[in-house]
Structure formats: C-alpha cells, structure tokens
Enzyme design. Structure first.
Site: not given
Length: 451
Positions: A170, A258
């Site tokens: 991530y 993101e």
C-alpha cells in the site's frame, strides 16, 4: 480602543481574529490570481465549490503514467464490443492472456461488490462486460443505493508466474495538516482496507514526512523501500516508483494519492494496480486539462447544481435545511440543530457575498430534499450587510412562490436589527432570530408544529 489586538479580542466568538485575517488574505490572493493576464477563465464556474475533484481509476493511471509511474496497462470501454476490442489490443501490446474487467465508479470496495472480475478469453470479456455495465454496484462506500456502472476498464493480467512470488503493498500520499508537511504512508498489507489496518495493526503502517523546502530526498525513498522488506532489483524499482509517484503528486497539485495495491510482480517489477487520485480544485486553473476529467454522473445531482451556482453543498440525512455563510458557522449551526432536537439535512455555505440570487439558488436546492421540514438561515453580516441578506431572502421567497416549510432567519453583525425588521414586516412565513439560542428555540418550535 487601539487597533490590532483590541480588534481581535472584540470579534464575536463564532468567528475569531485569526480566521478573519486568513479569510482576508485568501480573498486578496484569489482576487489577484483571477486578474493574472496569462490565465483565461482560471476556474470554470462549475468547479469552484468542492475542495477536491475525484476522478476514475483509468484517469488517475493516465496521469501517473505521464510522470513515469509504471501502471497496470488498461483500456477503458463503454460497451461489451469496445471491451472485447480493448482486450484484443492489450493482448497485442502486452501479450497478456487473462483480462481484468473493472467497474469504474467513484468508490472503493469494487471487488467485494462484484465489480472486478477476471476473464480468460475474449468471450468471457464480453459476458462479464454485459454483466457489469449498467449494474448498480453497491460497496461499503456507495451506501445502500449503490452507483450505476457506465464505464469499465479492461486491464492486463499482472499476477503472472515467475521466479518470485508476487507481493502487494500500500502507498498513499497526502497532506498532514498537523505537521504542515506531505506524508507518504506505506504498508506491507496491500490489497486490504487501509482503515482496517490502521485500526487493528497500526504498527504495519510506515510514515515518512517530506520537508516542503527540500522535497523528497533519495534516502527517504530508500528507507521506505527497505522498511517494506524489499531488496535487490525490487528495492531499486520501489525507490524509483516512490520518487516518480511523489513528483506526480506535487506537480499535479493533488490532495491525495492512494495506490492500493502496489504490486511487486513475479519478475520484480513495481507497478500500480489501482489508483485513487483526488485533485485539488483550487489549483485547477494551473491544470485546465484536468477539469475535463470530472464525471458529474458520479456526483450527487444536488451537489452538482450547487457547484454551478458557486455554493458549497453536501447532502445529509436530516430534516432541517441549513443555509450559512462560512464553514465554521455552518458547523455551529448544525450543532444547534442537533441540540434543538432536529437533524441537519445538509451543509450549505453561500460564501461571503450572499444576495438574492445565491439565496434563491440555496432555497431551490434545499427544497428538492423531501425530508426537509424546516430551513434555518444563519448569516453573519461581516463582509455582507444583514439588511441586504434579509432583502435577498424576501425577494427569493416571493420569486419561488409558496414555500411549504417554515423558515428561520438568524442575522448577526452589520445592520442585524434592520435585517430582522425586514424579515418581521415581510408578511411571509419567515421567523427572525438574533441570538443562536433564539434560533434554536425557533427550530424546536417549528419542528413541533410540523409533527
């Protein structure tokens, strides 16, 4: 009374000196920026209301790719026929034998909702595209009503076999307002909801703050890659990926990146499998080409209408409509409604130049919500005079016609008494208030009347 500190201490509590100074500096900056001769129509009128503009995954990936960020290649499609043609093109360009069909909506959790599927043939691409296009996709971010899928992305398969196991990570970039710096967040728990990781395993989230004076330093990118457990070629790839990603974030004036997941492929390449990109609307005058990326079909129709009128509007689930000038006062107004036994139906900020046109636009938007049982207008007459707002309310009321719900108008500041007199003598179904407690009492009263 001396100028300066005395002025600060005598401001009404609901505003505050620092806020006023900040607002004045901001208005001067915006005014000067709009006058720059090298910028024609710096901000389209339909893009002034929201703080950020959300875009689709395929659009975000296109932006990342233009900055040298490796992505999972894909082609957007609007019909099953276009999807099959996109799959054929991907096969020719990348050699992929599997194809990922991904619904394009402004919400996360698409995979869990059935909006991401893998096809092993062109015929499966066609069948899955028919199934996903037009579906009402429900995820934890869409609410129970879901979102209609109008576009799909046909993407290459990047989870192919090789000398090492693929691994998901991530990566996110956003502004840490507390520290006044951008922060890069990374985790080895890619592919999961980062909120769940933050709640249950916060130690697995790595943070690196970037000094805006010097920018991202190479050692910071190396440290992030090292803390993600990468080595060798994969480590070098991740360093390059982070550096390119941060450059894209800064130069596009984005409010958030993101990438979940970031994938280390089986042959140690690092690429973005997904991309959530939020663009700062206040900077769109520097990126006029990005304004065309907005998809209003993904937004609430009332919020789109409000943005076209230059209003900041967010729909809520309550029964009392709010019309306020200033975000801080709007929050206080919603608190007052709650304390009075109601629930705010919206956040609506008309800004510092409230007039008959903005009030009318606000009325029309609020009244389209069938749950609204009363409207509370709470205006501080600092930049705009209260008597002008009162005349605007009366004029807008008469122009709209018979309004079925009671309206409470609370005016405070310049010419507040004159504004209250105009409201009281209008003969309309409008109640005036001067103090917040008076407005609260009026809200309680009218809610009891409509029960």
């Amino acid at each position: 009374m001396k100028a300066g500190r005395g002025f600060m201490y005598n401001l009404p509590a609901e505003m505050g000196g620092c806020f006023v100074l900040y607002a004045v500096y901001w208005l001067i900056w915006r005014h000067n920026d709009r006058k720059r001769p090298d910028i024609e129509n710096p901000i389209p009128p339909n893009l002034t209301a929201n703080v950020y503009m959300n875009i689709h995954e395929y659009q975000g990936k296109d932006i990342l790719k233009s900055y040298g960020v490796r992505i999972q290649e894909g082609i957007v499609a609007n019909t099953p026929e276009e999807a099959v043609e996109a799959a054929r093109q991907l096969h020719e360009q990348t050699g992929t034998k599997f194809y990922v069909v991904k619904a394009q909506i402004h919400a996360g959790g698409r995979g869990k909702g059935g909006g991401v599927k893998v096809a092993k043939s062109f015929e499966e691409v066609r069948d899955l595209s028919k199934r996903i296009l037009g579906m009402q996709l429900i995820t934890h971010q869409t609410g129970p009503e879901g979102k209609k899928v109008n576009k799909i992305l046909i993407a290459q398969d990047v989870y192919y076999p090789g000398p090492s196991e693929p691994k998901e990570f991530y990566l996110g970039i956003l502004l840490d307002r507390g520290k006044g710096r951008n922060v890069i967040m990374a985790s080895t728990e890619g592919g999961m909801d980062i909120e769940e990781v933050a709640e249950h395993s916060p130690e697995k989230i790595i943070k690196e703050w970037v000094d805006p004076m010097v920018g991202l330093q190479p050692f910071q990118a190396r440290k992030l890659a090292f803390n993600l457990g990468l080595e060798g070629e994969a480590h070098k790839e991740m360093v390059r990926f982070i550096q390119a990603l941060y450059r894209a974030y800064v130069e596009t004036d984005s409010s958030m990146f993101e990438i979940n997941p970031v994938l280390k492929t089986s042959d140690n390449k690092i690429l973005a499998v997904d991309a959530k990109v939020n663009l700062d609307e206040n900077a769109l005058y520097r990126h006029t080409n990005y304004a065309d990326l907005r998809d209003i079909t993904e937004e609430d129709p009332l919020e789109v209408e409000a943005s076209r009128s230059g209003l900041n509007y967010v729909k809520l689930d309550g029964n009392v409509g709010c019309m306020v000038n200033g975000a801080g006062l709007a929050m206080a107004t919603m608190d007052i409604i709650k304390l009075s036994g109601g629930e705010p139906a919206n956040f609506l900020d008309v800004g510092g130049g409230a007039n008959a046109q903005t009030v009318e636009a606000g009325f029309r938007i609020i009244l389209k919500d069938p749950n609204v049982k009363a409207i509370l207008i709470n205006i501080f007459g600092g930049i705009v005079r209260c008597d002008r707002v009162a005349n605007g309310v009366v004029e807008a009321y008469k122009k709209i016609g018979d309004i079925k719900v009671p309206i409470i108008v609370r005016l405070q500041g310049t010419n507040a008494e004159e504004g209250a007199r105009i409201i009281d003598e209008s003969g309309l179904k409008v109640y005036s208030a001067v103090l917040l407690k008076d407005a609260a009492a009026r809200v309680t009263e009218v809610l009891n009347m409509v029960k």
